[in-house]
Design a protein around this motif. Sequence first.
Motif, PDB file in Angstrom:
ATOM      1  N   PRO A   1       3.549   9.683   7.709  1.00 34.58           N
ATOM      2  CA  PRO A   1       4.555   8.915   6.884  1.00 34.58           C
ATOM      3  C   PRO A   1       6.216   9.380   7.695  1.00 34.58           C
ATOM      4  N   ARG A   2       5.991  10.660   8.070  1.00 40.40           N
ATOM      5  CA  ARG A   2       7.158  11.204   8.722  1.00 40.40           C
ATOM      6  C   ARG A   2       7.636  10.236  10.230  1.00 40.40           C
ATOM      7  N   THR A   3       6.813  10.055  10.736  1.00 40.37           N
ATOM      8  CA  THR A   3       6.941   9.063  11.839  1.00 40.37           C
ATOM      9  C   THR A   3       7.544   7.764  11.464  1.00 40.37           C
ATOM     10  N   ILE A   4       7.080   7.073  10.277  1.00 40.37           N
ATOM     11  CA  ILE A   4       7.567   6.006   9.883  1.00 40.37           C
ATOM     12  C   ILE A   4       9.030   6.043   9.478  1.00 40.37           C
TER      13      ILE A   4
ATOM     14  N   GLN B   1       3.414   1.489  -0.063  1.00 40.82           N
ATOM     15  CA  GLN B   1       4.420   2.559   0.069  1.00 40.82           C
ATOM     16  C   GLN B   1       4.259   3.207   1.586  1.00 40.82           C
ATOM     17  N   VAL B   2       5.133   3.942   1.920  1.00 39.62           N
ATOM     18  CA  VAL B   2       5.040   4.530   3.349  1.00 39.62           C
ATOM     19  C   VAL B   2       3.926   5.181   3.436  1.00 39.62           C
ATOM     20  N   GLY B   3       3.103   6.219   2.527  1.00 39.28           N
ATOM     21  CA  GLY B   3       1.841   6.839   2.952  1.00 39.28           C
ATOM     22  C   GLY B   3       0.853   5.696   3.130  1.00 39.28           C
ATOM     23  N   GLU B   4       0.928   4.693   2.310  1.00 36.42           N
ATOM     24  CA  GLU B   4      -0.205   3.841   2.481  1.00 36.42           C
ATOM     25  C   GLU B   4      -0.260   3.224   3.997  1.00 36.42           C
ATOM     26  N   VAL B   5       1.129   2.887   4.149  1.00 38.43           N
ATOM     27  CA  VAL B   5       1.320   2.361   5.698  1.00 38.43           C
ATOM     28  C   VAL B   5       0.756   3.090   6.749  1.00 38.43           C
ATOM     29  N   ALA B   6       1.354   4.245   6.582  1.00 33.38           N
ATOM     30  CA  ALA B   6       0.753   5.377   7.535  1.00 33.38           C
ATOM     31  C   ALA B   6      -0.398   5.437   7.518  1.00 33.38           C
ATOM     32  N   VAL B   7      -1.437   5.673   6.617  1.00 36.53           N
ATOM     33  CA  VAL B   7      -2.831   5.669   6.921  1.00 36.53           C
ATOM     34  C   VAL B   7      -3.218   4.517   7.620  1.00 36.53           C
ATOM     35  N   ARG B   8      -2.871   3.207   7.132  1.00 42.98           N
ATOM     36  CA  ARG B   8      -3.341   2.011   7.874  1.00 42.98           C
ATOM     37  C   ARG B   8      -2.960   2.043   9.279  1.00 42.98           C
ATOM     38  N   LEU B   9      -1.752   2.555   9.398  1.00 42.42           N
ATOM     39  CA  LEU B   9      -1.448   2.622  11.060  1.00 42.42           C
ATOM     40  C   LEU B   9      -1.894   3.673  11.914  1.00 42.42           C
ATOM     41  N   GLY B  10      -2.258   4.723  11.100  1.00 41.43           N
ATOM     42  CA  GLY B  10      -2.796   5.931  11.559  1.00 41.43           C
ATOM     43  C   GLY B  10      -1.933   6.777  12.203  1.00 41.43           C
ATOM     44  N   VAL B  11      -0.795   6.682  11.521  1.00 40.64           N
ATOM     45  CA  VAL B  11       0.735   7.602  11.896  1.00 40.64           C
ATOM     46  C   VAL B  11       0.907   8.287  10.570  1.00 40.64           C
TER      47      VAL B  11
ATOM     48  N   ARG C   1       4.309  -3.128  16.305  1.00 44.85           N
ATOM     49  CA  ARG C   1       4.659  -3.547  17.724  1.00 44.85           C
ATOM     50  C   ARG C   1       5.370  -2.452  18.290  1.00 44.85           C
ATOM     51  N   VAL C   2       6.108  -1.373  17.463  1.00 43.39           N
ATOM     52  CA  VAL C   2       6.856  -0.318  17.928  1.00 43.39           C
ATOM     53  C   VAL C   2       5.736   0.810  18.240  1.00 43.39           C
ATOM     54  N   LEU C   3       4.531   0.834  17.678  1.00 44.52           N
ATOM     55  CA  LEU C   3       3.548   1.775  18.014  1.00 44.52           C
ATOM     56  C   LEU C   3       2.956   1.492  19.131  1.00 44.52           C
TER      57      LEU C   3
END
Length: 144
Positions: free
Chosen positions: A21-24, A9-19, A56-58
């Motif tokens: 959820p709103r950024t994603i 989920q977006v929250g899990e991805v956000a934690v993994r990438l250090g951003v 890549r975007v980050l």
Amino acid sequence: MDASKELLQVGEVAVRLGVSPRTIKYYEELGLVSPERRSPGGFRLYGEQEIRRLERVLRLKDMGYSLAAIREIIAVRDAAKEATKSAVLSEAKERLEQQEREVAERIRKMREDLRRAETLRRELQRDIRLCEQRLEEISDQSTG
């Protein structure tokens, strides 16, 4: 669901990438990334391919690229991936080569900036040692 293809989920991805959820979600609004699918409850679900694209975007963002420039870089890659005509692939290859040259120039400038920063740091360390020596001299004079 196939266990080898875990979706986050977006929250899990956000934690993994250090951003956040709103950024994603913002990157999704801009068309830079899309979730692989949505859960029955409407949650965005991302697979490894989408997460790599976000990484890549980050990376590009961290290097100072604008979101418009990132969108162009991503679009060229997508065009190359989906192209079926040699003319389109040739054009995409030329744009990617140009982008690679631009990144190489950025790397050269970053290395130059790093060398200057290291020189400045050494100068500051010498200045600190000078101050420490002067403090010792003044202390010795006042006790002597």
